[in-house]
Design a protein around this motif. Sequence first.
Motif, PDB file in Angstrom:
ATOM      1  N   ARG A  73      74.731  55.634  -4.808  1.00 10.09           N
ATOM      2  CA  ARG A  73      75.657  55.019  -5.043  1.00 10.09           C
ATOM      3  C   ARG A  73      75.134  53.923  -6.053  1.00 10.09           C
ATOM      4  O   ARG A  73      74.111  53.960  -6.440  1.00 10.09           O
ATOM      5  CB  ARG A  73      75.113  54.336  -3.528  1.00 10.09           C
ATOM      6  N   THR A  74      76.490  52.612  -5.848  1.00 13.48           N
ATOM      7  CA  THR A  74      75.848  51.641  -6.626  1.00 13.48           C
ATOM      8  C   THR A  74      76.615  50.334  -6.228  1.00 13.48           C
ATOM      9  O   THR A  74      77.792  50.167  -5.378  1.00 13.48           O
ATOM     10  CB  THR A  74      76.756  51.421  -7.746  1.00 13.48           C
ATOM     11  N   GLN A  75      75.667  49.004  -5.844  1.00 12.28           N
ATOM     12  CA  GLN A  75      76.248  47.860  -5.390  1.00 12.28           C
ATOM     13  C   GLN A  75      75.942  47.011  -6.468  1.00 12.28           C
ATOM     14  O   GLN A  75      75.371  47.173  -7.442  1.00 12.28           O
ATOM     15  CB  GLN A  75      74.976  47.313  -4.322  1.00 12.28           C
ATOM     16  N   LEU A  76      76.841  46.280  -7.033  1.00 11.22           N
ATOM     17  CA  LEU A  76      77.297  45.392  -8.223  1.00 11.22           C
ATOM     18  C   LEU A  76      77.289  43.635  -7.384  1.00 11.22           C
ATOM     19  O   LEU A  76      77.560  43.609  -6.426  1.00 11.22           O
ATOM     20  CB  LEU A  76      78.677  45.960  -8.804  1.00 11.22           C
ATOM     21  N   ASP A  77      76.756  42.666  -8.123  1.00 14.07           N
ATOM     22  CA  ASP A  77      76.842  41.937  -8.297  1.00 14.07           C
ATOM     23  C   ASP A  77      77.494  41.110  -9.345  1.00 14.07           C
ATOM     24  O   ASP A  77      76.436  41.365 -10.886  1.00 14.07           O
ATOM     25  CB  ASP A  77      75.579  41.639  -8.015  1.00 14.07           C
ATOM     26  N   GLU A  78      77.869  39.840  -9.286  1.00  8.71           N
ATOM     27  CA  GLU A  78      78.092  39.645 -10.951  1.00  8.71           C
ATOM     28  C   GLU A  78      78.225  37.900 -10.209  1.00  8.71           C
ATOM     29  O   GLU A  78      78.838  37.034  -8.973  1.00  8.71           O
ATOM     30  CB  GLU A  78      79.551  39.191 -11.139  1.00  8.71           C
ATOM     31  N   SER A  79      77.517  36.618 -10.695  1.00  6.09           N
ATOM     32  CA  SER A  79      77.294  35.565 -11.464  1.00  6.09           C
ATOM     33  C   SER A  79      77.467  35.186 -11.911  1.00  6.09           C
ATOM     34  O   SER A  79      76.514  35.067 -13.327  1.00  6.09           O
ATOM     35  CB  SER A  79      76.654  35.136  -9.917  1.00  6.09           C
ATOM     36  N   ALA A  80      78.603  33.671 -12.202  1.00  3.96           N
ATOM     37  CA  ALA A  80      78.456  33.298 -13.350  1.00  3.96           C
ATOM     38  C   ALA A  80      78.514  34.204 -15.145  1.00  3.96           C
ATOM     39  O   ALA A  80      78.105  33.320 -16.073  1.00  3.96           O
ATOM     40  CB  ALA A  80      77.594  32.368 -13.983  1.00  3.96           C
ATOM     41  N   GLY A  81      79.152  34.910 -14.104  1.00  2.00           N
ATOM     42  CA  GLY A  81      79.559  36.117 -15.518  1.00  2.00           C
ATOM     43  C   GLY A  81      77.674  37.067 -16.552  1.00  2.00           C
ATOM     44  O   GLY A  81      78.310  38.024 -17.210  1.00  2.00           O
TER      45      GLY A  81
END
Length: 119
Positions: A73-81
């Motif tokens: 599994r992979t969990q992604l998070d993006e914040s301000a690029g």
Amino acid sequence: MAGCAEVDASAGRGGAGAPKHDGVETRLLDGDLVNFHVAMSGGAKAEDVIAYAECAAAQYALIRGFGFARHVRTQLDESAGNWRADAVYTISPALPEGLRTIDAEVTVQNCGLNGIPTV
């Protein structure tokens, strides 16, 4: 088992403005279950950070003397690029069952050709 690396891949991917590989943290969860935390910035996209995690998993499998990995599994998070991925893979000496398997040697070669650093 932790490893961190900071690599500027802009030289291999077209110069200024290219996504930057900001490091990998590796954690062995169980005998064959490994967790990778990877980070990218500089215009990276979701697929870039996923590929970075896969490259780290493939290299880690080779370092541990295994030839294969399987994505769990992979969990992604993006914040301000800035992108972060929390990915889990199993590593094994033989091709594991499942659809999301990785031949570690071939994957590491492809990562190098694509300018993606490994562990």
